[in-house]
Design an enzyme around this catalytic site. Structure first.
Site, short mmCIF file in Angstrom:
data_model
loop_
_atom_site.label_atom_id
_atom_site.label_comp_id
_atom_site.label_asym_id
_atom_site.label_seq_id
_atom_site.Cartn_x
_atom_site.Cartn_y
_atom_site.Cartn_z
N CYS A 36 -3.86 11.60 5.52
CA CYS A 36 -3.11 12.15 4.39
C CYS A 36 -3.32 13.65 4.36
CB CYS A 36 -3.58 11.52 3.08
SG CYS A 36 -2.78 12.21 1.62
N ASP A 61 19.77 0.99 -0.56
CA ASP A 61 20.64 1.31 -1.69
C ASP A 61 20.99 2.78 -1.76
OD1 ASP A 61 18.12 2.17 -2.36
OD2 ASP A 61 18.10 1.32 -4.37
N CYS A 98 -1.30 5.90 -5.42
CA CYS A 98 -1.33 7.00 -4.44
C CYS A 98 -1.63 8.30 -5.19
CB CYS A 98 0.00 7.09 -3.70
SG CYS A 98 -0.05 8.21 -2.29
#
Length: 436
Positions: A345, A35, A159
């Site tokens: 991470c 989108d 997260c």
């Protein structure tokens, strides 16, 4: 000829489309639906919020990079999906598929708590480009009239890394501008302890983060249940109130509306169940990758916390999905693959940082242990994150998923993105290609 549709062009979706194009002969058609016209490297959005990097630097124009690789790009929002007839709708266009990969990323559940979010509430977010730009504008105004700063997450968020990153970057930025003494910082988290990260057992991450917060004079409120947000005031359970001039709170995630609207496709939050192949257990033409995948927390916590799905995990899921679709189509003869769910991470705090390694994110269900859990702190983490951002964006511009030299580098670290699933009588895998 098969038609494979990938919904979503983020860290999970775009590499999946590239890997499918790499594995499949061009007789098979690949369509990518998104989108938005740009791919955005989401992990760098905290830097955008603090005006440390321009948004356009971490974006790639999707149409210009995929069409030259014989991937059709459709810009638009999927509004309907029929997994029985195998078609979906984008605007007024209906698209048939043989396989669909749902890799939409998260929809933000900003209605979970009154006053949450920048659009209709009073808090900021760094979960998408639009919100990061709003956070940047709000930060500039905040510096003109500094006061209490609240950073953290609400119950159900998954997260936690960006929240720690935002709080410690804010401390670093304020110290550089001589404003830190005017800004008390409070970190609120639904985690049972700072550094839990939604998975627990992450080496000495709790000690590292607790010590950093203490050194930087950031008050930490653990097991924090935010119940309402008003202008310049956050209400916690038991009527504890926190004043703020600026607040950045991570919301819960959920799957997209078109998934939630299909009976039996997802759980109540819109997350998709998967087999080890990342194929849907009830609809064999559907695969999924990234945040939209259903993963159960490894342990029960007093307040709900979701399992983090890092960029590396999303990419690994996509690699497994592409391999397994190619196998279903008879293009490759090999065992099916499953993602290892090992996760790295990197959190940048300005003058230092922490790198976390969970291999895998979900511990072994029998032993409760991971192969490895590492947390390391140092200034070098910031440099490493910058290097990885540039590397990943280069891959997306060049149309690469996981090139051989990246796989080689991961092997040097003892890591792999995917691993074979042994075929056995307990887990037979039959071709599920629907003949059209």
């Amino acid at each position: 000829m098969a038609h494979i549709v990938v919904i979503g062009a983020g860290i999970g979706g775009l590499p999946t489309a590239y890997e499918l194009r790499h594995l499949l002969p061009h007789v098979h058609r690949i369509t990518l639906i998104c989108d938005k016209p740009q791919f955005t490297f989401i992990p760098s959005l905290p830097w955008v919020a603090f005006n440390l990097t321009p948004l356009q630097r971490i974006q790639v124009d999707i149409a210009s990079v995929v069409r030259s690789r014989q991937i059709e790009f459709v810009q638009g929002k999927v509004t309907d999906l029929d997994p029985h007839a195998q078609w979906l709708r984008v605007g007024d266009r209906s698209i048939d598929y043989d396989y669909v990969v749902i890799a939409t990323g998260a929809e933000l559940a900003l209605d979970a708590i009154p006053g949450l979010g920048p659009d209709r509430g009073y808090t900021q977010s760094v979960c998408n480009p639009h919100h990061a730009l709003m956070a940047k504008q709000a930060w500039a105004k905040f510096l003109e009239n500094p006061g209490p700063l609240v950073v953290g997450a609400v119950p159900g968020a998954s997260c936690m890394g960006p929240a720690y990153e935002f709080a410690l970057l804010a401390d670093w930025m304020l110290r550089r501008q001589g404003l830190r003494e005017q800004v008390p910082i409070t970190f609120v988290t639904p985690e049972p302890y700072a550094g839990h990260l939604g998975i627990g057992g992450m080496a000495h991450s709790a000690e590292l983060l607790t010590e950093l917060m203490r050194q930087r004079q950031i008050e930490v409120i653990e097991n924090a249940e935010i119940t309402a947000i008003h202008p310049q005031q956050i209400t916690l359970a038991e009527a504890h109130r926190l004043p703020f001039h600026y607040a950045m709170l991570l919301p819960p995630f959920r799957g997209p509306r078109f998934v939630r609207d299909v009976p039996g496709l997802s759980d109540e939050k819109g997350f998709l169940p998967v087999l080890p192949t990342y194929q849907h257990p009830s609809f064999p033409s559907i695969y999924s990758a990234g945040v939209v995948v259903q993963l159960s927390p490894p342990e029960k916590t007093p307040l709900p916390i979701g399992v983090p799905k890092t960029g590396q995990m999303a990419e690994a899921m996509g690699m497994a999905v592409a391999h397994n679709i190619a196998r279903e189509l008879g293009v490759i003869q090999a065992a099916p693959m499953t993602p290892t769910l090992a996760a790295i991470c990197m959190a940048d705090f300005g003058d230092t940082g922490i790198v976390f390694l969970a291999d895998p994110v979900l511990p072994d269900p029998k032993t409760g242990q991971r192969r490895r859990a590492i947390a390391k702190r140092g200034r070098w983490v910031s440099w490493l994150k910058i290097a990885f951002e540039r590397f990943f964006l280069t891959k997306m511009r060049w149309g690469l998923s996981v090139p051989w030299f990246e796989r080689w580098g991961l092997r040097l670290l003892g890591l792999s993105l995917v691993e074979p699933i042994p075929l056995s009588k307990d887990y037979p895998i039959e071709s599920s290609l629907q003949t059209r």
